[in-house]
Design a protein around this motif. Structure first.
Motif, PDB file in Angstrom:
ATOM      1  N   LYS A 121      -1.943  -6.316  -4.471  1.00  0.00           N
ATOM      2  CA  LYS A 121      -3.372  -5.959  -4.440  1.00  0.00           C
ATOM      3  C   LYS A 121      -4.204  -6.976  -5.203  1.00  0.00           C
ATOM      4  O   LYS A 121      -5.406  -7.127  -4.961  1.00  0.00           O
ATOM      5  CB  LYS A 121      -3.577  -4.562  -5.019  1.00  0.00           C
ATOM      6  CG  LYS A 121      -3.013  -3.447  -4.146  1.00  0.00           C
ATOM      7  CD  LYS A 121      -3.286  -2.078  -4.754  1.00  0.00           C
ATOM      8  CE  LYS A 121      -4.771  -1.760  -4.737  1.00  0.00           C
ATOM      9  NZ  LYS A 121      -5.054  -0.378  -5.215  1.00  0.00           N
ATOM     10  N   TYR A 134       7.392  -1.557   3.597  1.00  0.00           N
ATOM     11  CA  TYR A 134       5.993  -1.671   3.167  1.00  0.00           C
ATOM     12  C   TYR A 134       5.088  -1.702   4.391  1.00  0.00           C
ATOM     13  O   TYR A 134       5.526  -1.949   5.521  1.00  0.00           O
ATOM     14  CB  TYR A 134       5.770  -2.976   2.379  1.00  0.00           C
ATOM     15  CG  TYR A 134       6.611  -3.137   1.145  1.00  0.00           C
ATOM     16  CD1 TYR A 134       6.794  -2.094   0.226  1.00  0.00           C
ATOM     17  CD2 TYR A 134       7.232  -4.367   0.872  1.00  0.00           C
ATOM     18  CE1 TYR A 134       7.561  -2.272  -0.915  1.00  0.00           C
ATOM     19  CE2 TYR A 134       7.997  -4.549  -0.270  1.00  0.00           C
ATOM     20  CZ  TYR A 134       8.169  -3.499  -1.155  1.00  0.00           C
ATOM     21  OH  TYR A 134       8.930  -3.680  -2.282  1.00  0.00           O
ATOM     22  N   PHE A 153      -4.182  -5.114   9.799  1.00  0.00           N
ATOM     23  CA  PHE A 153      -3.404  -4.350   8.821  1.00  0.00           C
ATOM     24  C   PHE A 153      -2.737  -3.179   9.530  1.00  0.00           C
ATOM     25  O   PHE A 153      -3.390  -2.419  10.252  1.00  0.00           O
ATOM     26  CB  PHE A 153      -4.309  -3.844   7.702  1.00  0.00           C
ATOM     27  CG  PHE A 153      -3.587  -3.047   6.659  1.00  0.00           C
ATOM     28  CD1 PHE A 153      -2.875  -3.669   5.657  1.00  0.00           C
ATOM     29  CD2 PHE A 153      -3.611  -1.658   6.697  1.00  0.00           C
ATOM     30  CE1 PHE A 153      -2.202  -2.943   4.689  1.00  0.00           C
ATOM     31  CE2 PHE A 153      -2.945  -0.911   5.744  1.00  0.00           C
ATOM     32  CZ  PHE A 153      -2.238  -1.559   4.737  1.00  0.00           C
ATOM     33  N   ARG A 187      -6.103  -9.848   1.095  1.00  0.00           N
ATOM     34  CA  ARG A 187      -6.054  -9.041  -0.132  1.00  0.00           C
ATOM     35  C   ARG A 187      -6.951  -7.819   0.004  1.00  0.00           C
ATOM     36  O   ARG A 187      -6.609  -6.716  -0.439  1.00  0.00           O
ATOM     37  CB  ARG A 187      -6.490  -9.878  -1.329  1.00  0.00           C
ATOM     38  CG  ARG A 187      -6.406  -9.129  -2.671  1.00  0.00           C
ATOM     39  CD  ARG A 187      -7.178  -9.822  -3.755  1.00  0.00           C
ATOM     40  NE  ARG A 187      -8.612  -9.789  -3.496  1.00  0.00           N
ATOM     41  CZ  ARG A 187      -9.390  -8.730  -3.752  1.00  0.00           C
ATOM     42  NH1 ARG A 187      -8.875  -7.614  -4.249  1.00  0.00           N
ATOM     43  NH2 ARG A 187     -10.684  -8.787  -3.505  1.00  0.00           N
ATOM     44  N   THR A 190      -5.284  -4.822   1.753  1.00  0.00           N
ATOM     45  CA  THR A 190      -4.149  -4.117   1.176  1.00  0.00           C
ATOM     46  C   THR A 190      -4.542  -2.772   0.606  1.00  0.00           C
ATOM     47  O   THR A 190      -5.633  -2.602   0.060  1.00  0.00           O
ATOM     48  CB  THR A 190      -3.484  -4.967   0.088  1.00  0.00           C
ATOM     49  OG1 THR A 190      -4.436  -5.236  -0.940  1.00  0.00           O
ATOM     50  CG2 THR A 190      -2.982  -6.275   0.656  1.00  0.00           C
ATOM     51  N   THR A 195       2.440  -5.526   0.361  1.00  0.00           N
ATOM     52  CA  THR A 195       2.177  -5.589   1.796  1.00  0.00           C
ATOM     53  C   THR A 195       2.874  -6.815   2.354  1.00  0.00           C
ATOM     54  O   THR A 195       2.643  -7.942   1.883  1.00  0.00           O
ATOM     55  CB  THR A 195       0.666  -5.684   2.077  1.00  0.00           C
ATOM     56  OG1 THR A 195      -0.004  -4.557   1.521  1.00  0.00           O
ATOM     57  CG2 THR A 195       0.407  -5.739   3.578  1.00  0.00           C
TER      58      THR A 195
END
Length: 320
Positions: A121, A134, A153, A187, A190, A195
């Motif tokens: 993160k 994950y 994502f 970033r 996440t 991730t």
């Protein structure tokens, strides 16, 4: 009595030198960890057993036979990282080499052959066991030139391999990170601490640092579990197993090269021929003869020059 004189050429010297395919292997019946076996082999011989061609592999296999778990000199190349997306056209100059490791990463403590990379993160990267599950980020090449994001994502926890398979089937591949801008973009996507992204390590090298040019893996190896890092011969095939286990092992030693110089007499029918100009062609003929006899891999040929810097010298021999 009439005599015919045949013009002969004598080689100042043809040097025969054994090549690196000639290697002596030693089976040590003492039980040691992989690291201790490596130390022993380096102190007593050259190193843990290393093979660079099929002939050496056959010799090593003959020595080990069907023994179970005998260390050889193969271990993971922990510095060899690459992206799942291999299309080099995708990467800008230096983009494939961009890294954003978190402090203390990549962790040397994860000394197993296959490791995969997760995005934190905070934006830093960590290497994790690939079997962990994950969320992950895919790259969709079809939307790269549109207004929608090329990074997707996926909130489905999967192992790295399954995430890779999903991204390739649904989009293009797991996401590669080419620069700080893309890293910041991902970033922000996440949700949890880790991730998956598309960076991973899955390669091997020999104890002396040389690359692997021949393979003898069993059908189920390498497995890639946490401690499965070092390689042993098991029933005639290679398998990776915990380096801390104690097994018999094989060392090797390179015998001192034995150089032998021989003189050979050649006959030429045309006195105008300059043999010095044909020296490479003549050497190739000798090499082909050795190859036909199955000796090409064991002997290396080279010329030995005379005091005048030439290979050939003229002699006259009467023939009745």
């Amino acid at each position: 009595m009439n005599m015919t004189v045949i013009l002969m050429m004598i080689l100042s010297g043809l040097s025969f030198l054994p090549s690196c395919s000639y290697r002596l292997y030693i089976l040590v019946n003492t039980q040691k960890t992989w690291t201790d076996a490596q130390t022993y082999c380096r102190s007593k011989y050259s190193d843990l057993a290393i093979v660079q061609n099929v002939k050496q592999l056959a010799g090593l296999n003959q020595l080990i036979g069907s023994d179970q778990y005998v260390w050889i000199g193969l271990y993971p190349d922990i510095g060899s990282w690459r992206w799942s997306l291999e299309n080099q056209d995708y990467y800008t100059a230096g983009g494939a080499r961009f890294r954003n490791w978190a402090s203390g990463e990549p962790s040397a403590g994860l000394s197993y052959y296959k490791a995969c990379v997760a995005l934190l993160k905070t934006g830093g990267w960590v290497n994790k066991p690939c079997i962990n599950q994950y969320y992950f980020i895919c790259y969709n090449g079809k939307t790269a030139k549109s207004t929608s994001s090329s990074f997707i994502f996926v909130s489905k926890p999967m192992t790295w391999v399954n995430a890779q398979r999903y991204c390739r089937q649904t989009y293009t591949d797991l996401a590669s990170v080419r620069n700080p801008t893309e890293n910041e973009q991902m970033r922000k996507m996440t949700v949890f601490t880790n991730t998956w992204i598309g960076l991973y390590r899955d390669s091997w090298k020999w104890s002396d640092g040389s690359p692997v040019s021949v393979s003898n893996w069993g059908p189920a190896a390498p497995t890639g579990t946490f401690t499965d890092a070092c390689v042993a011969s098991n029933l005639g095939r290679w398998t990776n197993t915990g380096c801390s286990f104690q097994n018999k092992f094989t060392c090797f030693v390179e015998p001192a090269a034995r150089k032998q110089v021989v003189q050979v007499v050649l006959e030429k029918s045309d006195s105008s021929v300059d043999m010095e100009e044909l020296k490479e062609e003549v050497l190739q003929k000798f090499s082909q003869t050795l190859k036909d006899q199955g000796l090409e891999e064991d002997v290396r040929l080279s010329w030995v020059e005379g005091p005048d810097g030439k290979i050939f010298q003229k002699i006259k021999r009467p023939v009745p």
